[in-house]
Design an enzyme around this catalytic site. Structure first.
Site, PDB file in Angstrom:
ATOM      1  N   CYS A  81       0.867  -1.180   0.000  1.00 41.84           N
ATOM      2  CA  CYS A  81       0.000   0.000   0.000  1.00 41.84           C
ATOM      3  C   CYS A  81       0.909   1.237   0.000  1.00 41.84           C
ATOM      4  O   CYS A  81       1.980   1.207  -0.586  1.00 41.84           O
ATOM      5  CB  CYS A  81      -0.950  -0.027   1.204  1.00 41.84           C
ATOM      6  SG  CYS A  81      -0.123   0.016   2.815  1.00 41.84           S
ATOM      7  N   LYS A  82       0.488   2.278   0.670  1.00 43.68           N
ATOM      8  CA  LYS A  82       1.279   3.513   0.693  1.00 43.68           C
ATOM      9  C   LYS A  82       2.482   3.396   1.631  1.00 43.68           C
ATOM     10  O   LYS A  82       3.604   3.700   1.242  1.00 43.68           O
ATOM     11  CB  LYS A  82       0.398   4.686   1.110  1.00 43.68           C
ATOM     12  CG  LYS A  82       1.102   6.019   1.095  1.00 43.68           C
ATOM     13  CD  LYS A  82       0.157   7.155   1.416  1.00 43.68           C
ATOM     14  CE  LYS A  82       0.864   8.500   1.353  1.00 43.68           C
ATOM     15  NZ  LYS A  82      -0.073   9.598   1.656  1.00 43.68           N
TER      16      LYS A  82
END
Length: 121
Positions: A81-82
């Site tokens: 993800c981020k």
């Protein structure tokens, strides 16, 4: 010495029983053996993503069913993800659904970018 061994055995049994592997995001190398899944939002994904990444939004209420439509439980899946928060949760959820070959990319795309690695837009 016996006490140390017993303590070590006790500590190792307290670890979570997850079957996933964890590697640092910047160490990720594309592989023909697995698929890369970016679980950020479509907006985040469009701002820049790794080559050949598949986007499945973790915040979508149908996240698990969307994942199940795309991937078999025995597939080798690299997931990020981020920064690592969402993907940590996603790995736990997916393991609960029977996925066996998840590889969590620690640090997410932020760590990838910090390492100067390329993204596509």
């Amino acid at each position: 010495m016996k006490r140390v061994f017993i303590l070590m055995m006790g500590l190792s049994s307290c670890q979570s029983g997850d079957s996933s592997k964890h590697i640092a995001m910047e160490k990720y190398e594309p592989s023909s053996e697995g698929v890369l899944v970016d679980i950020r939002t479509p907006e985040e994904f469009s701002e820049g993503h790794l080559e050949n990444a598949v986007n499945i939004n973790f915040f979508d209420e149908d996240f698990v069913s969307n994942f199940e439509k795309e991937f078999d439980r025995n597939d080798t899946i690299y997931i990020h993800c981020k920064s690592g928060g969402r993907s940590t949760k996603a790995v736990q959820i997916l393991e609960g659904k029977g996925y066996k070959n998840l590889i969590h990319l620690d640090g997410g795309i932020l760590r990838w970018l910090e390492a100067g690695k390329p993204v596509e837009k």
